[in-house]
Design an enzyme around this catalytic site. Structure first.
Site: not given
Ligand code: ACO
Length: 323
Positions: A111, A250, A280
């Protein structure tokens, strides 16, 4: 010698996939995706891949710049989802454009790729090695996600962006400075295993690789590293953040950008967003957003803009540009 961006272009496949569409294939909801990420829809390629999108974005950038393909000396494409291991995306785009006088190659920084590619181009232009260049960020992540994994498949989209740059001997316009970083000790936080069929000594055929991500680790890394990098960049340039019109970040997650704004003590008005429409698109998010700002007439001669990215590697980078 300064590297001046003289034209921009972008392209995304026409097929729109909404959050509700995804709720039909995995256990998710529009509400979860919107509130956790800011994404409302994304564009997904129904067939053609990275080269097609990259070439379309490049054509638009060349048109915007008023530059003919044969005038390009060098093409650098940032991608981690090339259609082929070889030839490179840059060479394929060169062939499509008919840029017969150019040399082309790819860089890989996920990215952060567009910043890495533009930094490399800037270094080559500054030394006088090349005069006119094409920098592309293009990715087709829809072909590398596991569409049964709700924690990753809702995040990504396909697209490409490009910028035409030119060496200018005088004037204030152009790239002022840039900084890149990487931390290979955190490589496992965000991965996509290369396609491999093994060889005749391999006992079993490896499974095809998909994107695997420790989402919260990426989140924590981004909200710490990007503000640090932007602070350090502006300190080096002797530029106050109040002098910067936009931070083109980004587009990985709306909440990441909000947190970066808080840490830099700036308003979200300075951080344009389009993640709601594209998701993304990895190496393409920054040049797509830059192209939108350019075409909307939001960038005026003399404006200072910071471009900043972060991604797998882990990698990060920021660049200060005077428009
Ligand atoms: N729909 C519904 N529930 C979901 C989904 C979904 N799509 N995905 C995960 N969940 C659930 C999980 O299973 C978990 O359930 P549980 O509590 O019963 O176990 C709950 O939601 C919370 O999951 P987390 O992973 O803790 O959610 P979080 O609040 O961290 O959000 C996210 C996840 C959006 C990916 C966040 O961590 C994030 O934005 N991280 C940054 C990473 C990123 O942006 N990556 C993109 C690519 S990398 C890059 O571009 C550099």
């Amino acid at each position: 010698m300064k590297t001046v961006i003289i034209g921009t272009g972008s392209f995304a496949p026409p097929r729109v996939v909404t959050n509700d569409d995804l709720a039909e294939i995995v256990d998710t909801s529009d509400e979860w995706i919107r509130t956790r990420t800011g994404i409302v829809q994304r564009r997904i390629s129904e067939g053609p891949g990275t080269t097609w999108m990259a070439a379309e974005a490049a054509k638009r950038a060349l048109e915007d710049a008023g530059v003919r393909p044969e005038e390009i000396d060098i093409i650098i494409a940032a991608t981690t989802t090339a259609d082929y291991c070889f030839p490179s995306t840059a060479c394929e785009v060169q062939g499509i454009l008919g840029a017969g006088n150019a040399v082309g190659y790819d860089v890989s920084a996920a990215c952060s790729g567009f910043i890495f590619a533009l930094h490399t181009m800037d270094a080559l232009i500054k030394t006088g090695t090349y005069g006119t260049g094409l920098v592309i960020g293009a990715d087709n992540l829809s072909k590398t996600v596991d569409w049964s994994d709700r924690s990753t498949c809702v995040l990504f989209g396909d697209g490409a962006g490009a910028a035409v740059v030119k060496a200018c001997e005088s004037g204030d316009r152009g790239v002022i400075c840039s900084q890149l970083g990487s931390d290979g000790s955190k490589a496992s936080v965000l991965t996509c295993q290369a396609r491999s069929m093994g060889n005749f000594l391999t006992e079993s055929r490896p499974e095809p690789g998909y994107i695997a991500m420790e989402g919260q680790e990426v989140f924590k890394f981004a909200v710490k590293k990007v503000p640090e990098c932007v602070d350090s960049l502006l300190r080096d340039a002797g530029t106050d953040i109040d002098e910067v019109k936009y931070l083109v970040l980004h587009q990985a997650n709306y909440r990441i950008c909000e947190s970066i704004a808080r840490r830099l003590k700036i308003s979200m008005d300075k951080i344009p967003m389009n993640i709601d429409r594209y998701g993304n698109t990895s190496g393409a998010t920054i040049p797509i957003l830059l192209d939108e700002l350019n075409r909307q007439g939001k960038l005026c001669r003399g404006d200072k803009v910071v471009l900043a990215g972060f991604g797998a590697g882990l990698t990060w980078g920021a660049m200060l540009v005077q428009w």
